[in-house]
Scaffold this motif. Structure first.
Motif, PDB file in Angstrom:
ATOM      1  N   PRO A  50       0.774  -1.272   0.048  1.00 42.69           N
ATOM      2  CA  PRO A  50       0.019  -0.108  -0.080  1.00 42.69           C
ATOM      3  C   PRO A  50       0.739   1.220   0.128  1.00 42.69           C
ATOM      4  O   PRO A  50       0.239   2.338  -0.343  1.00 42.69           O
ATOM      5  N   GLU A  51       1.978   1.049   0.460  1.00 37.67           N
ATOM      6  CA  GLU A  51       3.124   2.056   0.452  1.00 37.67           C
ATOM      7  C   GLU A  51       3.748   2.534  -1.185  1.00 37.67           C
ATOM      8  O   GLU A  51       4.623   3.555  -1.168  1.00 37.67           O
ATOM      9  N   GLY A  52       3.392   1.719  -1.796  1.00 44.54           N
ATOM     10  CA  GLY A  52       4.211   1.657  -3.220  1.00 44.54           C
ATOM     11  C   GLY A  52       5.603   1.300  -3.180  1.00 44.54           C
ATOM     12  O   GLY A  52       6.204   1.079  -4.161  1.00 44.54           O
ATOM     13  N   LYS A  53       5.779   0.292  -2.116  1.00 47.48           N
ATOM     14  CA  LYS A  53       7.105  -0.437  -2.272  1.00 47.48           C
ATOM     15  C   LYS A  53       6.923  -1.554  -2.860  1.00 47.48           C
ATOM     16  O   LYS A  53       5.910  -2.197  -2.993  1.00 47.48           O
ATOM     17  N   ILE A  54       8.299  -1.897  -3.755  1.00 42.12           N
ATOM     18  CA  ILE A  54       8.127  -2.989  -4.643  1.00 42.12           C
ATOM     19  C   ILE A  54       8.951  -4.080  -3.864  1.00 42.12           C
ATOM     20  O   ILE A  54      10.061  -4.031  -3.551  1.00 42.12           O
ATOM     21  N   TRP A  55       8.320  -5.261  -3.799  1.00 37.55           N
ATOM     22  CA  TRP A  55       9.000  -6.592  -3.121  1.00 37.55           C
ATOM     23  C   TRP A  55       9.358  -7.376  -4.127  1.00 37.55           C
ATOM     24  O   TRP A  55       8.385  -7.695  -5.074  1.00 37.55           O
ATOM     25  N   PHE A  56      10.477  -8.081  -4.310  1.00 44.49           N
ATOM     26  CA  PHE A  56      10.920  -8.937  -5.169  1.00 44.49           C
ATOM     27  C   PHE A  56      11.809  -9.980  -4.507  1.00 44.49           C
ATOM     28  O   PHE A  56      12.391  -9.756  -3.835  1.00 44.49           O
ATOM     29  N   CYS A  57      11.244 -11.243  -5.071  1.00 44.41           N
ATOM     30  CA  CYS A  57      12.211 -12.389  -4.624  1.00 44.41           C
ATOM     31  C   CYS A  57      12.928 -13.295  -5.740  1.00 44.41           C
ATOM     32  O   CYS A  57      12.145 -13.493  -6.632  1.00 44.41           O
ATOM     33  N   PRO A  58      14.114 -13.300  -5.763  1.00 40.66           N
ATOM     34  CA  PRO A  58      14.886 -14.021  -6.672  1.00 40.66           C
ATOM     35  C   PRO A  58      14.761 -15.437  -6.258  1.00 40.66           C
ATOM     36  O   PRO A  58      14.832 -15.804  -5.320  1.00 40.66           O
ATOM     37  N   PHE A  59      14.505 -16.215  -7.348  1.00 43.10           N
ATOM     38  CA  PHE A  59      14.425 -17.725  -7.404  1.00 43.10           C
ATOM     39  C   PHE A  59      15.917 -18.361  -6.538  1.00 43.10           C
ATOM     40  O   PHE A  59      16.021 -19.086  -5.721  1.00 43.10           O
ATOM     41  N   GLU A  60      16.977 -17.801  -7.128  1.00 44.03           N
ATOM     42  CA  GLU A  60      18.225 -18.217  -6.777  1.00 44.03           C
ATOM     43  C   GLU A  60      18.751 -17.818  -5.393  1.00 44.03           C
ATOM     44  O   GLU A  60      18.441 -16.945  -4.985  1.00 44.03           O
ATOM     45  N   ALA A  61      19.820 -18.499  -4.760  1.00 38.56           N
ATOM     46  CA  ALA A  61      20.368 -17.960  -3.588  1.00 38.56           C
ATOM     47  C   ALA A  61      21.336 -16.700  -4.217  1.00 38.56           C
ATOM     48  O   ALA A  61      22.038 -16.621  -5.099  1.00 38.56           O
ATOM     49  N   THR A  62      21.389 -15.693  -3.128  1.00 38.65           N
ATOM     50  CA  THR A  62      21.922 -14.556  -3.637  1.00 38.65           C
ATOM     51  C   THR A  62      22.871 -14.049  -2.407  1.00 38.65           C
ATOM     52  O   THR A  62      23.488 -13.057  -2.582  1.00 38.65           O
ATOM     53  N   ASP A  63      22.917 -14.865  -1.487  1.00 36.01           N
ATOM     54  CA  ASP A  63      23.899 -14.456  -0.295  1.00 36.01           C
ATOM     55  C   ASP A  63      24.169 -15.554   0.289  1.00 36.01           C
ATOM     56  O   ASP A  63      23.812 -16.892   0.240  1.00 36.01           O
ATOM     57  N   THR A  64      25.212 -15.537   1.443  1.00 33.69           N
ATOM     58  CA  THR A  64      25.833 -16.668   1.983  1.00 33.69           C
ATOM     59  C   THR A  64      25.751 -16.273   3.524  1.00 33.69           C
ATOM     60  O   THR A  64      25.646 -15.303   4.252  1.00 33.69           O
ATOM     61  N   THR A  65      25.412 -17.385   4.443  1.00 34.85           N
ATOM     62  CA  THR A  65      25.411 -17.464   5.875  1.00 34.85           C
ATOM     63  C   THR A  65      26.917 -17.926   6.609  1.00 34.85           C
ATOM     64  O   THR A  65      27.105 -19.083   6.068  1.00 34.85           O
ATOM     65  N   LEU A  66      27.316 -17.015   7.101  1.00 36.66           N
ATOM     66  CA  LEU A  66      28.791 -17.440   7.658  1.00 36.66           C
ATOM     67  C   LEU A  66      28.607 -17.807   9.268  1.00 36.66           C
ATOM     68  O   LEU A  66      28.175 -16.986   9.986  1.00 36.66           O
ATOM     69  N   PHE A  78      14.140  -8.552  -1.707  1.00 39.89           N
ATOM     70  CA  PHE A  78      14.685  -7.231  -1.756  1.00 39.89           C
ATOM     71  C   PHE A  78      13.454  -6.587  -1.784  1.00 39.89           C
ATOM     72  O   PHE A  78      12.439  -6.703  -2.509  1.00 39.89           O
ATOM     73  N   VAL A  79      13.495  -5.264  -1.121  1.00 37.16           N
ATOM     74  CA  VAL A  79      12.400  -4.450  -1.253  1.00 37.16           C
ATOM     75  C   VAL A  79      12.767  -2.973  -1.551  1.00 37.16           C
ATOM     76  O   VAL A  79      13.720  -2.469  -1.012  1.00 37.16           O
ATOM     77  N   PHE A  80      12.293  -2.313  -2.422  1.00 39.57           N
ATOM     78  CA  PHE A  80      12.370  -0.903  -3.072  1.00 39.57           C
ATOM     79  C   PHE A  80      11.497  -0.180  -2.723  1.00 39.57           C
ATOM     80  O   PHE A  80      10.269  -0.352  -2.825  1.00 39.57           O
ATOM     81  N   ASN A  81      11.674   1.316  -2.621  1.00 38.18           N
ATOM     82  CA  ASN A  81      10.746   2.231  -2.411  1.00 38.18           C
ATOM     83  C   ASN A  81      10.466   2.512  -3.649  1.00 38.18           C
ATOM     84  O   ASN A  81      11.031   2.274  -4.669  1.00 38.18           O
ATOM     85  N   LYS A  82       9.424   3.503  -3.709  1.00 37.83           N
ATOM     86  CA  LYS A  82       8.838   3.959  -5.237  1.00 37.83           C
ATOM     87  C   LYS A  82      10.023   4.518  -5.910  1.00 37.83           C
ATOM     88  O   LYS A  82       9.940   4.614  -7.117  1.00 37.83           O
ATOM     89  N   ASN A  83      10.775   5.206  -5.401  1.00 37.31           N
ATOM     90  CA  ASN A  83      11.874   6.108  -6.197  1.00 37.31           C
ATOM     91  C   ASN A  83      13.212   5.272  -6.394  1.00 37.31           C
ATOM     92  O   ASN A  83      13.997   5.521  -7.051  1.00 37.31           O
ATOM     93  N   GLY A  84      12.981   3.742  -6.072  1.00 40.67           N
ATOM     94  CA  GLY A  84      14.162   2.954  -6.487  1.00 40.67           C
ATOM     95  C   GLY A  84      15.198   2.718  -5.449  1.00 40.67           C
ATOM     96  O   GLY A  84      16.083   1.863  -5.612  1.00 40.67           O
ATOM     97  N   THR A  85      15.284   3.403  -4.389  1.00 40.35           N
ATOM     98  CA  THR A  85      16.059   3.118  -3.388  1.00 40.35           C
ATOM     99  C   THR A  85      15.745   1.810  -2.554  1.00 40.35           C
ATOM    100  O   THR A  85      14.515   1.768  -2.281  1.00 40.35           O
ATOM    101  N   PRO A  86      16.532   1.385  -1.786  1.00 35.71           N
ATOM    102  CA  PRO A  86      16.146   0.057  -0.960  1.00 35.71           C
ATOM    103  C   PRO A  86      15.584   0.586   0.195  1.00 35.71           C
ATOM    104  O   PRO A  86      15.750   1.619   0.798  1.00 35.71           O
ATOM    105  N   ALA A  87      14.448  -0.311   0.813  1.00 37.36           N
ATOM    106  CA  ALA A  87      13.880   0.154   1.986  1.00 37.36           C
ATOM    107  C   ALA A  87      14.851  -0.043   3.293  1.00 37.36           C
ATOM    108  O   ALA A  87      15.815  -0.848   2.867  1.00 37.36           O
ATOM    109  N   SER A  88      14.497   0.597   4.330  1.00 40.37           N
ATOM    110  CA  SER A  88      15.321   0.523   5.188  1.00 40.37           C
ATOM    111  C   SER A  88      15.713  -0.915   5.905  1.00 40.37           C
ATOM    112  O   SER A  88      16.854  -1.341   6.292  1.00 40.37           O
ATOM    113  N   PHE A  89      14.807  -1.768   5.667  1.00 39.34           N
ATOM    114  CA  PHE A  89      14.960  -3.356   6.249  1.00 39.34           C
ATOM    115  C   PHE A  89      15.275  -4.042   4.974  1.00 39.34           C
ATOM    116  O   PHE A  89      15.075  -5.524   5.115  1.00 39.34           O
ATOM    117  N   SER A  90      15.740  -3.610   3.829  1.00 42.66           N
ATOM    118  CA  SER A  90      16.173  -4.712   2.855  1.00 42.66           C
ATOM    119  C   SER A  90      17.449  -4.907   2.669  1.00 42.66           C
ATOM    120  O   SER A  90      18.279  -3.857   3.055  1.00 42.66           O
TER     121      SER A  90
END
Length: 234
Positions: A50-66, A78-90
């Motif tokens: 509702p805030e216009g944020k774009i939520w996106f999930c890649p199928f592939e693994a994109t990070d590692t856990t150490l 990944f979550v983006f604000n409407k202006n294309g910047t990452p959301a604070s929690f993304s």
């Protein structure tokens, strides 16, 4: 010119104007992958809150856990604000204590009736607060066995529908907004083959199931909606 003719001309001009309008690309959203195995690929879901944020999930693994053990590949949301910047929690890497590890690939993402995010991860379904990125509820759907679920769908009352990706003779299960099981919309899909998503009408009475194998969309209907018996193929 008569009033009737003038009305027709205005309608034709509006139709012509709409038909000539074109969509244009306004922004590109991209993510930085720390890890991207060559054998895993691609976007596997997008939702807008509702805030216009774009939520996106890649199928592939994109990070590692150490940790103290071996390196483990994992998924991210990944979550983006409407202006294309990452959301604070993304990006989101852990939901309600569950790491989105490599064995639980992303299977789809949608918004529910309240704008919160439904995220399918292998056989687990999560609900995420769209304002904070914090998990609200989760359920592991063991009734489908060790198998993937589709992207889920929500009606306007918050009832959530989901089935298995490989769904011949499988059920369509219904959960309430807290991800508590209500019952089956369909006990055994006879039109089944392979699906990635499912959609339901706002009133919860009409269910749409797209099947890859038959290249068709099957429509099921219930006079009473969720929790009142099986849906019938129409």
């Amino acid at each position: 010119m008569t009033k009737k003719l003038a009305t027709i001309l205005v309608a034709l001009l509006l139709t012509s104007s709409i038909a000539s309008a074109q969509w244009t690309q306004s922004k590109t959203f991209s993510y930085k992958a720390v890890l991207r195995p060559a054998n895993l690929f691609g976007p596997h879901g997008v939702a807008v809150d509702p805030e216009g944020k774009i939520w996106f999930c890649p199928f592939e693994a994109t990070d590692t856990t150490l940790g103290s053990g071996p390196v483990t590949a994992r998924r991210q949301i990944f979550v983006f604000n409407k202006n294309g910047t990452p959301a604070s929690f993304s990006p989101i890497k852990i939901i309600l204590g569950d790491s989105l590890n490599n064995n639980n690939s992303s299977r789809g993402i949608k918004s529910d009736a309240d704008g919160n995010i439904l995220y399918s991860s292998f056989n687990r379904l999560f609900k995420i607060n769209y304002k904070t990125g914090v998990g609200i509820a989760k359920v592991e759907i063991t009734q489908f066995g060790n198998a993937s679920i589709t992207a889920a769908a929500s009606d306007s009352s918050g009832n959530i529908f989901v089935t298995r990706v490989s769904n011949t003779n499988q059920a369509v299960r219904i959960y309430d907004k807290n991800l508590i099981y209500i019952g089956n919309a369909i006990d055994s899909i006879k039109t089944g083959s392979f699906s990635r998503s499912i959609t339901v009408s706002g009133d919860g009475k009409t269910l749409y199931l797209a099947q890859f194998g038959s290249k068709r969309v099957f429509v099921y209907f219930s006079n009473f909606g969720p929790g009142f018996g099986a849906y019938t193929l129409i």
